[in-house]
Structure formats: structure tokens, C-alpha cells
Design an enzyme around this catalytic site. Structure first.
Site: not given
Ligand code: UGA
Length: 423
Positions: A254, A257, A260
Site C-alpha cells: 500500500g 506510491c 497509484k
Molecule cells: C516506494 C519505493 O520503495 C520507493 O523506492 C519509491 O521512491 C517510493 O515508493 C515512491 O514512489 O515515492 P514507499 O511507498 O515509501 O516507497 O514504501 P515501500 O517500503 O516500498 O513499501 C511499499 C509497500 O510494500 C508497503 O505497504 C510495505 O509494507 C509493502 N512491502 C514492502 C511488503 O509487503 N513486503 C516487502 O517485502 C516490502
């Protein structure tokens, strides 16, 4: 070399960019259209939770390298490089809404210094660099794409220690000037054309979302065949072609980023005549992941949520942030409430308001008198939670752990029945 930089938009991308560039020694002016926010930032008060950012803002303001002004026009006067860091929310049809980018570009066009470079950091559809160029309509100004890869919760570290810097431009000179900003950062710089840079941003987010959805699907397979997702992840993650990162199963991805940007990429592909079925499938399977977690809670409660009290640990879309935009935790809680449950929620940072939900001040307080506990965000304090305390407070000692953060032997020792993901 110190450069004069303006940053338009002080959300987590803009503020991180501004504060980190000031930390690297540049002179930075950040602009926002929200007067209250500008006033707070001028006093180094950061209006959202992002580890390490408030310290950098304080450092920059104190050193006189970081200042905040109202409106883009006031910021760009005298700036060599101008970063556009404004939101690109989702329009009704799933595409990215460019109105903030267009408004920001329009507001600075007349005051840009001759020879200025405008740098698009907002996540914009392929082709947007030329849209901004048309709005600015100045022969002496170049528009460059420099997408961000900042994760909320580790944005400062991601900025200062990136895997790579991507710069999209047709102008070698503008590319060199943007690259020079990052000269003290140890990372490869890849200079491409603008369309490729814009595509890299969407492709990276879509690939990471796909990787997570893939592992969530494998977790469902593990449950069906009696395999253990932890072992499976270790086994596939040690293959260097796959890698161990972004393989944590959970309640679905979720945040502001991935949801969307995946939809926007489907829409960009569609406009170009390509049906991105793979990515549509990933988006659909992510929604199913929420349903699978709700089904686990239903199962824990003996089949029905009506009249049950559920303790919920976590509201934020992931640990390390107070952001609840498109949070799977909130999506799941909304279904629990809609099916007639009452929710006692705890999150160390995030806050939501819902009929039927009370938010309490500690993880243990959430469990008081609840029929089941569901863990929705992987905050580190949940790892070391007092599981005996949980067991004595719950009416029925059953826990659904959608993030696999609790230790199964410790839960069993406390007398808890633990339902995880993929094991
Ligand atoms: C994400 C990207 O990782 C960044 O590189 C990017 O710059 C950013 O979007 C953006 O477009 O601005 P972010 O949305 O802050 O960053 O969060 P993430 O750490 O990527 O996690 C996204 C989702 O995936 C979260 O809901 C997280 O819980 C989930 N997730 C992540 C998992 O379920 N498993 C994982 O192993 C990693």
C-alpha cells in the site's frame, strides 16, 4: 561546489530533497503554497514523521543553507536548479493527475533565472518533461527528469546512499549540472533520455509491487501444501538473480506510491496500445490479499465478525511512518468494521478516526477484552511484545499475524494460537 537550488513542494519528497541537498552543502530555498506549513518549517518544525529529517532541517536552517518561502515564484529567483516535488495524485480514470505539476511550472515560468534547469522529481507519466517544457515556454530553460527512489521511513538514508541516480535529459550540459549536485554521494549516475528516466521510475515501483505480490501468492501456496514461507524466501532469495529484498509476505502493498503508480503504468501502457495484463493481475491479486487476511480473522473468530471485538496492532501502511494513505491495515480494519466488529487499535505513530474504532495508547491496552488480535504493521516494538500480557488480556487467545513478526515458539509458550502468513 555549492549550488543555489529551489525546491517546489515540501511533502516528504520535496522536504527530504531540500534538507539533504542543504546537508550536502548547497544553498536551498523550499517553497510551499501552505502558509502554516512554511511558517512551521521556518522554525524547523516538520509536520510529519520521517526519521532523521527534522534533524537535517534544523541543521540546514541553523547553518543558513535552508530556508522556506511561500509560493514557487519567490523561491526560484536566483536559483540555478529548480526541483518540482509536487504531488501527482490519481485521477478518476487511474491515470496520474498532472494539475499540481502544471500549476507549479506555470507559477515559476516568468521568474526563472536565464539558464536555469528545472528538474522533475515528481512521479510523472512518460512525456511529462515536454509538457513542463511547453508550460515554461522559455528557450533559455532546460527541463530534466530526475526521479526519486525514496522510501517513506528511510527517505533520508535513501537520498544520501542511493543505489543509483537517474537523470533524463537531451542536454548533456543540463545533465552534468544535475549530476554535479550529487558529486559527494557515492552512487552510479545513469544519464538517459527523459522518457526512459520517467519509465524507470514506474518500472521500478511496478516491479517491486510485483515481487511482493508474487511472494504473497507463494505464501498462499505454502499454506495449501504445508510448506514454510520463511524457508522458501531464504531459499529463493539467496539466488542472486532474485535477491532477498522485498520478499516479505504481508497484508498486501500500500502507501502513497505503489497503488497509484501501478495503476498509472497500466493507464500509460493502455494509451500506448499495450494491455499490461501482468500488472493488472498484480493489482487484482493485491486486493485479494486484503480479503485473505480478513478471512483469517473471520476464521480466528469462528466464522463471523458480527459483535466481535478485534484488537489491531498497526494502522500505518508500513513501519516507520505515520502515513495511512492506501494502508492495507486500514483497508482490512474497514472490512472488519463493515462486517460488524468493533476494533481496538494501537499504532505508535499513525492515527485514524472511524465509527466503531477506538484508538488506545499501547499494544497491550488494545488487547484488553478483545476476542482476537490482528497484527497489521511490522513496527519493531511488536517483535518484543509481552505475549504473556497479550494472552491474559485477550478473551480468546488467538492472534492473526499478517506480517509474521511474532515468534511462533514464544507465542505457543504464552498459550496463544498464532495464524501467520504462509506457514
Ligand atoms: C516506494 C519505493 O520503495 C520507493 O523506492 C519509491 O521512491 C517510493 O515508493 C515512491 O514512489 O515515492 P514507499 O511507498 O515509501 O516507497 O514504501 P515501500 O517500503 O516500498 O513499501 C511499499 C509497500 O510494500 C508497503 O505497504 C510495505 O509494507 C509493502 N512491502 C514492502 C511488503 O509487503 N513486503 C516487502 O517485502 C516490502
Amino acid at each position: 561546489m555549492s549550488t543555489s537550488v529551489a525546491v517546489i513542494g515540501t511533502g516528504y519528497v520535496g522536504l527530504t530533497t531540500g534538507a539533504c541537498l542543504a546537508h550536502l552543502g548547497h544553498r536551498v530555498t523550499c517553497a510551499d503554497i501552505d502558509a502554516a506549513k512554511v511558517a512551521a518549517l521556518a522554525e524547523a518544525r516538520v509536520p510529519f514523521y520521517e526519521p532523521g529529517l527534522a534533524e537535517l532541517v534544523r541543521e540546514g536552517v541553523a547553518a543558513g543553507r535552508l530556508r522556506f518561502v511561500l509560493g514557487g515564484a519567490a523561491a526560484v529567483d536566483g536559483a540555478d536548479l529548480v526541483f518540482l516535488c509536487v504531488p501527482t495524485p490519481q485521477a478518476d480514470d487511474g491515470s496520474a493527475d498532472l494539475s499540481y505539476v502544471e500549476a507549479a511550472a506555470g507559477s515559476i515560468a516568468a521568474t526563472l533565472r536565464p539558464g536555469a534547469v528545472v528538474v522533475n522529481k515528481s512521479t510523472v507519466p512518460v512525456g511529462s518533461a515536454s509538457v513542463v517544457e511547453r508550460i515554461i515556454a522559455r528557450d533559455d530553460v532546460t527541463v530534466v527528469s530526475n526521479p526519486e527512489f525514496l522510501r517513506e521511513g528511510s527517505a533520508v538514508a535513501d537520498f544520501l546512499r542511493p543505489d543509483r541516480v537517474i537523470i533524463g535529459t537531451e542536454s548533456a550540459e543540463a545533465g552534468r549540472r544535475v549530476a554535479a549536485l550529487y558529486h559527494s554521494i557515492d552512487a552510479p549516475v545513469l544519464i538517459t533520455d527523459p522518457a526512459s528516466a520517467e519509465t524507470i521510475k514506474y518500472a521500478a515501483n511496478a516491479f517491486l509491487a510485483t515481487k511482493i505480490s508474487f511472494v504473497n501468492a507463494i505464501a498462499a501456496v505454502c499454506e495449501a501444501v504445508g510448506a514454510d514461507i520463511g524457508d522458501v524466501i531464504r531459499g529463493i532469495g539467496s539466488d542472486r538473480r532474485i535477491g532477498p529484498d522485498f520478499l516479505r509476505p504481508g497484508p498486501g502493498w500500500g502507501g502513497s506510491c505503489f497503488p497509484k503508480d501501478t495503476r498509472a503504468l497500466v493507464s500509460i501502457a493502455e494509451q500506448g496500445g499495450y494491455d499490461f495484463r501482468l500488472l493488472r493481475g498484480v493489482i487484482a491479486s493485491n486486493a485479494e490479499q486484503h480479503d485473505r487476511m480478513v478471512a483469517k480473522v473471520r476464521q480466528a473468530l469462528g466464522g463471523s465478525l458480527r459483535g466481535a471485538t478485534v484488537a489491531a496492532w498497526g494502522l500505518a501502511f508500513k513501519a516507520g511512518t505515520d502515513d495511512v494513505r492506501d494502508s492495507p491495515a486500514v483497508a482490512i480494519i474497514d472490512v472488519l468494521l463493515a462486517e460488524g466488529a468493533t476494533v481496538r487499535a494501537y499504532d505508535p505513530q499513525a492515527v485514524i478516526a472511524r465509527q466503531g474504532l477506538v484508538q488506545v495508547g499501547s499494544a497491550l491496552a488494545a488487547c484488553e477484552g478483545a476476542d482476537a488480535l490482528v497484527v497489521l504493521t511490522e513496527w519493531s516494538e511488536f517483535l518484543g511484545a509481552d505475549l504473556d500480557g497479550v494472552a491474559t488480556r485477550l478473551r480468546t487467545p488467538v492472534v492473526v499475524d499478517t506480517r509474521n513478526v511474532l515468534d511462533p515458539p514464544a507465542a505457543a509458550a504464552a498459550g496463544l494460537t498464532l495464524l501467520g502468513v504462509g506457514r
